[in-house]
Design a protein around this motif. Structure first.
Motif, PDB file in Angstrom:
ATOM      1  N   ILE A  14       0.843  -1.201   0.000  1.00  0.00           N
ATOM      2  CA  ILE A  14       0.000   0.000   0.000  1.00  0.00           C
ATOM      3  C   ILE A  14       0.877   1.251   0.000  1.00  0.00           C
ATOM      4  O   ILE A  14       0.639   2.194  -0.747  1.00  0.00           O
ATOM      5  N   ILE A  15       1.924   1.228   0.820  1.00  0.00           N
ATOM      6  CA  ILE A  15       2.804   2.400   0.905  1.00  0.00           C
ATOM      7  C   ILE A  15       3.531   2.610  -0.426  1.00  0.00           C
ATOM      8  O   ILE A  15       3.644   3.729  -0.914  1.00  0.00           O
ATOM      9  N   GLN A  16       3.981   1.523  -1.037  1.00  0.00           N
ATOM     10  CA  GLN A  16       4.726   1.656  -2.289  1.00  0.00           C
ATOM     11  C   GLN A  16       3.837   2.110  -3.447  1.00  0.00           C
ATOM     12  O   GLN A  16       4.216   2.970  -4.229  1.00  0.00           O
ATOM     13  N   ASN A  17       2.628   1.537  -3.532  1.00  0.00           N
ATOM     14  CA  ASN A  17       1.794   1.778  -4.709  1.00  0.00           C
ATOM     15  C   ASN A  17       0.617   2.720  -4.477  1.00  0.00           C
ATOM     16  O   ASN A  17      -0.090   3.060  -5.421  1.00  0.00           O
ATOM     17  N   GLY A  18       0.392   3.114  -3.248  1.00  0.00           N
ATOM     18  CA  GLY A  18      -0.746   3.980  -2.963  1.00  0.00           C
ATOM     19  C   GLY A  18      -2.036   3.188  -2.885  1.00  0.00           C
ATOM     20  O   GLY A  18      -2.046   1.956  -3.063  1.00  0.00           O
ATOM     21  N   LEU A  19      -3.123   3.898  -2.621  1.00  0.00           N
ATOM     22  CA  LEU A  19      -4.421   3.237  -2.475  1.00  0.00           C
ATOM     23  C   LEU A  19      -5.493   4.205  -2.955  1.00  0.00           C
ATOM     24  O   LEU A  19      -5.561   5.337  -2.476  1.00  0.00           O
ATOM     25  N   ASP A  20      -6.268   3.766  -3.941  1.00  0.00           N
ATOM     26  CA  ASP A  20      -7.293   4.656  -4.475  1.00  0.00           C
ATOM     27  C   ASP A  20      -8.628   3.932  -4.517  1.00  0.00           C
ATOM     28  O   ASP A  20      -9.158   3.632  -5.573  1.00  0.00           O
ATOM     29  N   GLU A  21      -9.127   3.600  -3.348  1.00  0.00           N
ATOM     30  CA  GLU A  21     -10.449   2.978  -3.259  1.00  0.00           C
ATOM     31  C   GLU A  21     -11.034   3.315  -1.892  1.00  0.00           C
ATOM     32  O   GLU A  21     -10.289   3.651  -0.962  1.00  0.00           O
ATOM     33  N   GLU A  22     -12.349   3.240  -1.815  1.00  0.00           N
ATOM     34  CA  GLU A  22     -12.974   3.539  -0.528  1.00  0.00           C
ATOM     35  C   GLU A  22     -12.670   2.409   0.449  1.00  0.00           C
ATOM     36  O   GLU A  22     -12.792   1.239   0.098  1.00  0.00           O
ATOM     37  N   ILE A  23     -12.238   2.773   1.631  1.00  0.00           N
ATOM     38  CA  ILE A  23     -11.957   1.746   2.638  1.00  0.00           C
ATOM     39  C   ILE A  23     -12.733   2.062   3.927  1.00  0.00           C
ATOM     40  O   ILE A  23     -13.096   3.217   4.171  1.00  0.00           O
ATOM     41  N   ILE A  24     -12.976   1.035   4.709  1.00  0.00           N
ATOM     42  CA  ILE A  24     -13.660   1.234   5.993  1.00  0.00           C
ATOM     43  C   ILE A  24     -12.650   0.965   7.104  1.00  0.00           C
ATOM     44  O   ILE A  24     -12.078  -0.125   7.194  1.00  0.00           O
ATOM     45  N   VAL A  25     -12.387   1.988   7.876  1.00  0.00           N
ATOM     46  CA  VAL A  25     -11.398   1.896   8.954  1.00  0.00           C
ATOM     47  C   VAL A  25     -12.079   2.248  10.277  1.00  0.00           C
ATOM     48  O   VAL A  25     -12.669   3.325  10.404  1.00  0.00           O
ATOM     49  N   ASN A  26     -11.995   1.361  11.211  1.00  0.00           N
ATOM     50  CA  ASN A  26     -12.672   1.548  12.510  1.00  0.00           C
ATOM     51  C   ASN A  26     -14.121   2.021  12.312  1.00  0.00           C
ATOM     52  O   ASN A  26     -14.567   3.007  12.900  1.00  0.00           O
ATOM     53  N   LYS A  27     -14.811   1.344  11.408  1.00  0.00           N
ATOM     54  CA  LYS A  27     -16.235   1.573  11.112  1.00  0.00           C
ATOM     55  C   LYS A  27     -16.533   2.893  10.391  1.00  0.00           C
ATOM     56  O   LYS A  27     -17.684   3.299  10.266  1.00  0.00           O
ATOM     57  N   THR A  28     -15.484   3.592   9.934  1.00  0.00           N
ATOM     58  CA  THR A  28     -15.700   4.846   9.220  1.00  0.00           C
ATOM     59  C   THR A  28     -15.185   4.710   7.792  1.00  0.00           C
ATOM     60  O   THR A  28     -14.134   4.121   7.567  1.00  0.00           O
ATOM     61  N   LYS A  29     -15.955   5.291   6.840  1.00  0.00           N
ATOM     62  CA  LYS A  29     -15.540   5.229   5.435  1.00  0.00           C
ATOM     63  C   LYS A  29     -14.536   6.330   5.118  1.00  0.00           C
ATOM     64  O   LYS A  29     -14.717   7.484   5.527  1.00  0.00           O
ATOM     65  N   TYR A  30     -13.497   5.976   4.392  1.00  0.00           N
ATOM     66  CA  TYR A  30     -12.511   6.957   3.914  1.00  0.00           C
ATOM     67  C   TYR A  30     -12.377   6.792   2.413  1.00  0.00           C
ATOM     68  O   TYR A  30     -12.332   5.673   1.909  1.00  0.00           O
TER      69      TYR A  30
END
Lengths: 202, 124
Positions: free
Chosen positions: B61-77
């Motif tokens: 993830i750190i090397q390539n980045g992340l471009d999708e909606e994720i749910i972290v601790n029950k919150t959407k980012y």
């Protein structure tokens, strides 16, 4: 011997005098034209807020506000500055005498919808903390008038190089104080200046 | 003499994650903050169920980045994170060990061979 209490009294009076008259300075170049002192003023702008309403400097007449220049895709200093803006927002949330304004320097990506979502995700009221988007070149020029360095540079992360200043502007377009938004201690000092400005008699 | 030994040991202990912390400060702390708590619903916290679940994929993830909606601790980012291909595998190893330790994601220690293997098999 009798002089000492008198001297202490005198010093006390001087200190109290200087405090009550101690207005925040007006930052920027001062010009004296035909005997009139002209202080630096921030220029006009015409930009859209998160409701797609046009806002200009006139909307901030007699309104003290805190300003910063940022962009939502900024991978460098902006998030830390935004965190400090949030600290200021939380403190003055219920004080109508003060507002916060964030100008995006990346209007291509930061359109109204993007800024609206950003404000929502920050969980702030966009009428209190106003996010503005407009013409890129004009905004970069405007940043200059707020003494913020901002220019496009494809070699830096995010594509823009800029400083993270948070500026305190009075209701007469004068910059009265500023903080380095990346430095929480600098912002702690800014709180004191804001309170001093709020206490000034207009 | 015993004191000296303990002093040297303490010194060694406190510096275990110093190199990883330096990489964290350079690339991560701006958004995820020094305490790893992120910012509201804009930048997700690292001390999270998501990071814990994906601890074996963090280097990717750190090397390539992340471009999708994720749910972290029950919150959407949803804000995209850019990748940092300029972080080499040694820096990455230090960084991952620092993150795993600091944000209590994983107790084990990852070697540069582990990280190299992970980076070779990135899905994203």
């Amino acid at each position: 011997m009798n002089k000492i209490p008198f001297l202490i009294l005198l010093v006390c009076i001087l200190i109290s005098c200087s405090k009550s008259d101690d207005k925040l300075p007006i930052i920027g170049k001062v010009q004296i034209i035909e005997g009139d002192t002209i202080y630096h003023q921030v220029g006009d702008f015409s930009m859209l807020n998160t409701d797609s309403t046009v806002m200009t400097q006139k909307d901030f007449q007699d309104q003290i506000y805190l300003a910063d220049f940022f962009f939502t895709h900024c991978p460098s200093i902006c998030p830390k500055v935004t965190k400090q803006m949030l600290r200021l927002y939380d403190h003055y949330e219920n004080d109508s005498r003060i507002k916060l304004v964030s100008f995006t320097i990346d209007p291509k990506r930061d359109d109204v919808a993007t800024l609206k979502l950003y404000a929502q995700n920050l969980e702030v009221d966009p009428n209190k903390w106003i996010f503005l988007t407009g013409d890129k070149e004009k905004t970069l020029d405007l940043a200059d008038e707020y003494f913020v360095t901002a220019y496009e540079d494809p070699d830096v992360p995010g594509g823009f190089d800029h400083s993270g200043k948070i500026l305190l502007v009075d209701g007469k377009r004068h910059i009265r104080s500023f903080a380095e938004g990346t430095d929480p201690e600098s912002v702690t000092k800014l709180f004191k200046d804001i309170d001093r400005l709020l206490d000034e008699k207009h | 003499m015993i004191m000296l030994f303990f002093l040297a040991f303490a010194q060694c202990e406190s510096n275990t994650y110093a190199k990883g912390e330096a990489v964290y400060q350079a690339y991560c702390s701006n958004c995820h903050m020094d305490d790893g708590m992120g910012l509201k619903r804009v930048y997700p916290p690292l001390k999270s169920d998501y990071a814990k679940l994906n601890f074996n994929n963090l280097a990717c993830i750190i090397q390539n980045g992340l471009d999708e909606e994720i749910i972290v601790n029950k919150t959407k980012y949803h804000l995209a994170m850019e990748g940092y291909p300029q972080i080499n595998e040694f820096q990455m190893t230090n960084l991952i060990n620092y993150i795993n330790h600091k944000f209590e994601l994983d107790q084990s220690y990852q070697s540069v061979y582990d990280i190299r293997k992970q980076l070779k098999n990135c899905k994203n």
